[in-house]
Design a protein around this motif. Structure first.
Motif, PDB file in Angstrom:
ATOM      1  N   UNK A 133     -11.813  13.240  -8.434  1.00 11.04           N
ATOM      2  CA  UNK A 133     -10.943  11.877  -7.785  1.00 11.04           C
ATOM      3  C   UNK A 133     -10.166  11.085  -8.422  1.00 11.04           C
ATOM      4  N   UNK A 134     -10.223  11.446  -9.806  1.00  9.59           N
ATOM      5  CA  UNK A 134      -9.336  10.762 -10.852  1.00  9.59           C
ATOM      6  C   UNK A 134      -7.961  11.856 -10.522  1.00  9.59           C
ATOM      7  N   UNK A 135      -7.957  12.947 -10.293  1.00  7.92           N
ATOM      8  CA  UNK A 135      -6.880  13.821 -10.008  1.00  7.92           C
ATOM      9  C   UNK A 135      -6.390  13.214  -8.705  1.00  7.92           C
ATOM     10  N   UNK A 136      -6.807  13.067  -7.612  1.00  8.85           N
ATOM     11  CA  UNK A 136      -6.557  12.845  -6.207  1.00  8.85           C
ATOM     12  C   UNK A 136      -5.978  11.292  -6.463  1.00  8.85           C
ATOM     13  N   UNK A 137      -6.498  10.337  -6.905  1.00 10.64           N
ATOM     14  CA  UNK A 137      -6.150   8.977  -7.015  1.00 10.64           C
ATOM     15  C   UNK A 137      -4.639   9.087  -7.766  1.00 10.64           C
ATOM     16  N   UNK A 138      -4.503   9.813  -9.004  1.00  9.21           N
ATOM     17  CA  UNK A 138      -3.446   9.670  -9.614  1.00  9.21           C
ATOM     18  C   UNK A 138      -2.065  10.371  -9.004  1.00  9.21           C
ATOM     19  N   UNK A 139      -2.218  11.255  -8.112  1.00 13.54           N
ATOM     20  CA  UNK A 139      -1.437  12.034  -7.346  1.00 13.54           C
ATOM     21  C   UNK A 139      -0.866  10.815  -6.336  1.00 13.54           C
ATOM     22  N   UNK A 140      -1.896  10.482  -5.514  1.00 17.39           N
ATOM     23  CA  UNK A 140      -1.626   9.617  -4.467  1.00 17.39           C
ATOM     24  C   UNK A 140      -1.051   8.344  -4.924  1.00 17.39           C
ATOM     25  N   UNK A 141      -1.245   7.801  -6.137  1.00 21.46           N
ATOM     26  CA  UNK A 141      -0.814   6.624  -6.924  1.00 21.46           C
ATOM     27  C   UNK A 141       0.994   7.035  -7.113  1.00 21.46           C
ATOM     28  N   UNK A 142       1.340   8.107  -7.471  1.00 20.86           N
ATOM     29  CA  UNK A 142       2.522   8.700  -7.939  1.00 20.86           C
ATOM     30  C   UNK A 142       3.526   8.706  -6.579  1.00 20.86           C
ATOM     31  N   UNK A 143       2.885   9.113  -5.591  1.00 20.62           N
ATOM     32  CA  UNK A 143       3.325   9.407  -4.273  1.00 20.62           C
ATOM     33  C   UNK A 143       3.954   7.769  -3.799  1.00 20.62           C
ATOM     34  N   UNK A 144       3.040   6.899  -3.951  1.00 23.55           N
ATOM     35  CA  UNK A 144       3.345   5.072  -3.730  1.00 23.55           C
ATOM     36  C   UNK A 144       4.453   4.890  -4.690  1.00 23.55           C
ATOM     37  N   UNK A 145       4.181   5.070  -5.824  1.00 17.76           N
ATOM     38  CA  UNK A 145       5.113   4.637  -6.739  1.00 17.76           C
ATOM     39  C   UNK A 145       6.473   5.203  -6.450  1.00 17.76           C
ATOM     40  N   UNK A 146       6.671   6.309  -5.859  1.00 18.86           N
ATOM     41  CA  UNK A 146       7.825   6.875  -5.620  1.00 18.86           C
ATOM     42  C   UNK A 146       8.321   6.589  -4.261  1.00 18.86           C
ATOM     43  N   UNK A 147       7.671   5.734  -3.698  1.00 17.32           N
ATOM     44  CA  UNK A 147       7.855   5.240  -2.259  1.00 17.32           C
ATOM     45  C   UNK A 147       8.050   6.289  -1.135  1.00 17.32           C
ATOM     46  N   UNK A 148       7.493   7.339  -1.552  1.00 18.20           N
ATOM     47  CA  UNK A 148       7.104   8.466  -0.531  1.00 18.20           C
ATOM     48  C   UNK A 148       6.068   7.816   0.581  1.00 18.20           C
ATOM     49  N   UNK A 149       5.276   7.047   0.134  1.00 16.42           N
ATOM     50  CA  UNK A 149       4.350   6.121   0.889  1.00 16.42           C
ATOM     51  C   UNK A 149       4.619   4.753   0.450  1.00 16.42           C
ATOM     52  N   UNK A 150       5.241   4.020   1.452  1.00 15.54           N
ATOM     53  CA  UNK A 150       6.035   2.890   0.902  1.00 15.54           C
ATOM     54  C   UNK A 150       5.154   1.618   1.327  1.00 15.54           C
ATOM     55  N   UNK A 151       5.267   0.638   0.898  1.00 13.02           N
ATOM     56  CA  UNK A 151       4.079  -0.750   1.058  1.00 13.02           C
ATOM     57  C   UNK A 151       4.012  -0.814   2.710  1.00 13.02           C
ATOM     58  N   UNK A 152       2.695  -1.064   2.962  1.00 12.18           N
ATOM     59  CA  UNK A 152       2.195  -1.161   4.563  1.00 12.18           C
ATOM     60  C   UNK A 152       2.256   0.125   4.971  1.00 12.18           C
ATOM     61  N   UNK A 153       2.389   1.158   4.375  1.00 13.88           N
ATOM     62  CA  UNK A 153       2.321   2.468   5.089  1.00 13.88           C
ATOM     63  C   UNK A 153       0.855   2.747   5.254  1.00 13.88           C
ATOM     64  N   UNK A 154       0.337   3.610   6.194  1.00  5.39           N
ATOM     65  CA  UNK A 154      -0.867   4.021   6.514  1.00  5.39           C
ATOM     66  C   UNK A 154      -1.438   5.517   5.913  1.00  5.39           C
ATOM     67  N   UNK A 155      -2.338   5.472   5.105  1.00  3.32           N
ATOM     68  CA  UNK A 155      -2.725   6.653   4.438  1.00  3.32           C
ATOM     69  C   UNK A 155      -3.846   7.183   5.338  1.00  3.32           C
ATOM     70  N   UNK A 156      -4.296   8.385   5.277  1.00  4.10           N
ATOM     71  CA  UNK A 156      -5.355   9.239   5.905  1.00  4.10           C
ATOM     72  C   UNK A 156      -6.910   8.088   5.742  1.00  4.10           C
ATOM     73  N   UNK A 157      -7.514   7.908   6.577  1.00  2.00           N
ATOM     74  CA  UNK A 157      -8.904   7.702   6.428  1.00  2.00           C
ATOM     75  C   UNK A 157      -9.597   8.536   5.464  1.00  2.00           C
ATOM     76  N   UNK A 158     -10.759   8.253   4.947  1.00  2.00           N
ATOM     77  CA  UNK A 158     -11.688   9.193   4.156  1.00  2.00           C
ATOM     78  C   UNK A 158     -12.071  10.271   4.925  1.00  2.00           C
TER      79      UNK A 158
END
Length: 312
Positions: free
Chosen positions: A14-39
């Motif tokens: 879960x730490x690995x997944x969190x860090x990589x999702x965070x990177x995608x958001x920081x790089x604006x590949x997933x910008x603010x207000x964008x919807x991520x998949x549900x659990x």
């Protein structure tokens, strides 16, 4: 003997997944207000324990990267926090200033340093289920990092058990589709100074979920695998993600006629591997293709480099 989750070969998934999702958001590949998949969508599509995804999202929410609501929706925060900003201690399991690398035991980091500096350049074992895919990923990662990267099919891991136990590999890398499977196998080898298991989050996995979400109920989706087993696994990922209102039809390069039948059915979208995509393009240039095994993204490569440098 099964080792503790805090053992030297374990970086929590879960730490690995969190860090990589965070990177995608920081790089604006997933910008603010964008919807991520549900659990359910993300854990099902990646064939991962739902609690793993839930824990990753909980930490991202605590750190201010996403917002969750009662319906299960996960949205990128309107304003992402600065990385230097610390969250109040006790909000999540560990203090925020600790990265996943700082949790690695010092003894393990020193031994990896001695191997990398004293004898050779870092060595990585890349494990996947598809022979063409794992070779492509290994070549790509070796070019990007300069490390020695050996491809290996997951079913053949046992043949490399001795070299793993002898400390040849600094990391074992796979995709999140297989990380829990590979970690379980590595743990079965017993105690010892094992390499860390790192999962790569393919941006195409998230893109596939997004594209499938936008289809209307009853839409026909084609699934083209290099092997029949791979096509079946694609199908199971979509079903486990809860997208049961889609009609799914599979084909495989092992049976080219099945791919011709897939084309004849005229699906709204075709999820396929790069090899199948090349075959289908030869039949028709104008196809709604989404290549599901696209190359490792820059965030995944950077993540692997950070891991290696953290252990050296």
């Amino acid at each position: 003997m099964q080792k503790s989750v805090n053992g030297p070969s374990f970086i929590p998934v879960y730490i690995q997944l969190k860090e990589q999702l965070k990177n995608l958001m920081m790089q604006r590949i997933y910008p603010p207000h964008d919807k991520l998949p549900t659990v359910r969508e993300l854990s099902g599509f990646l064939r991962m324990n739902p609690q793993t995804v839930k824990a990753a999202y909980a930490e991202l929410e605590a750190e201010g990267y996403v917002t969750l609501d009662d319906t299960g929706s996960v949205l990128v925060a309107a304003k992402l926090p600065n990385k230097s900003v610390q969250v109040e201690p006790g909000i999540v399991a560990e203090q925020r200033e600790e990265t996943f690398l700082s949790r690695v035991p010092e003894k393990s980091r020193q031994s990896a340093f001695e191997r990398a500096q004293g004898r050779r350049r870092p060595a990585i074992l890349f494990a996947e289920c598809d022979v063409v895919q794992v070779q492509e990923y290994a070549v790509e990662l070796e070019k990007a990092t300069g490390y020695t990267v050996k491809p290996c099919l997951i079913k053949d891991l046992e043949q490399l058990a001795s070299s793993i136990l002898n400390g040849y590999y600094d990391l074992v890398v796979t995709t999140f589709l297989h990380i829990e499977e590979v970690q379980k196998w590595l743990d079965s080898l017993g105690e010892g100074n094992m390499p860390k298991v790192i999962g790569c989050l393919l941006e195409s996995n998230l893109q596939s979920i997004r594209e499938l979400q936008q289809l209307s109920p009853g839409s026909l989706v084609g699934i083209g695998g290099t092997t029949w087993e791979g096509a079946h696994n694609f199908r199971q990922s979509i079903i486990k993600a809860g997208m049961t209102d889609l009609e799914l039809k599979i084909g495989s390069m092992e049976y080219p006629s099945s791919l011709d039948e897939l084309l004849s059915a005229k699906p709204r979208l075709i999820l396929c591997t790069s090899i199948v995509g090349a075959y289908l393009r030869r039949q028709s240039r104008f196809l709604p293709l989404l290549i599901e095994n696209r190359f490792l993204n820059a965030q995944s490569v950077q993540y692997i480099q950070q891991c290696v440098e953290g252990f050296r």
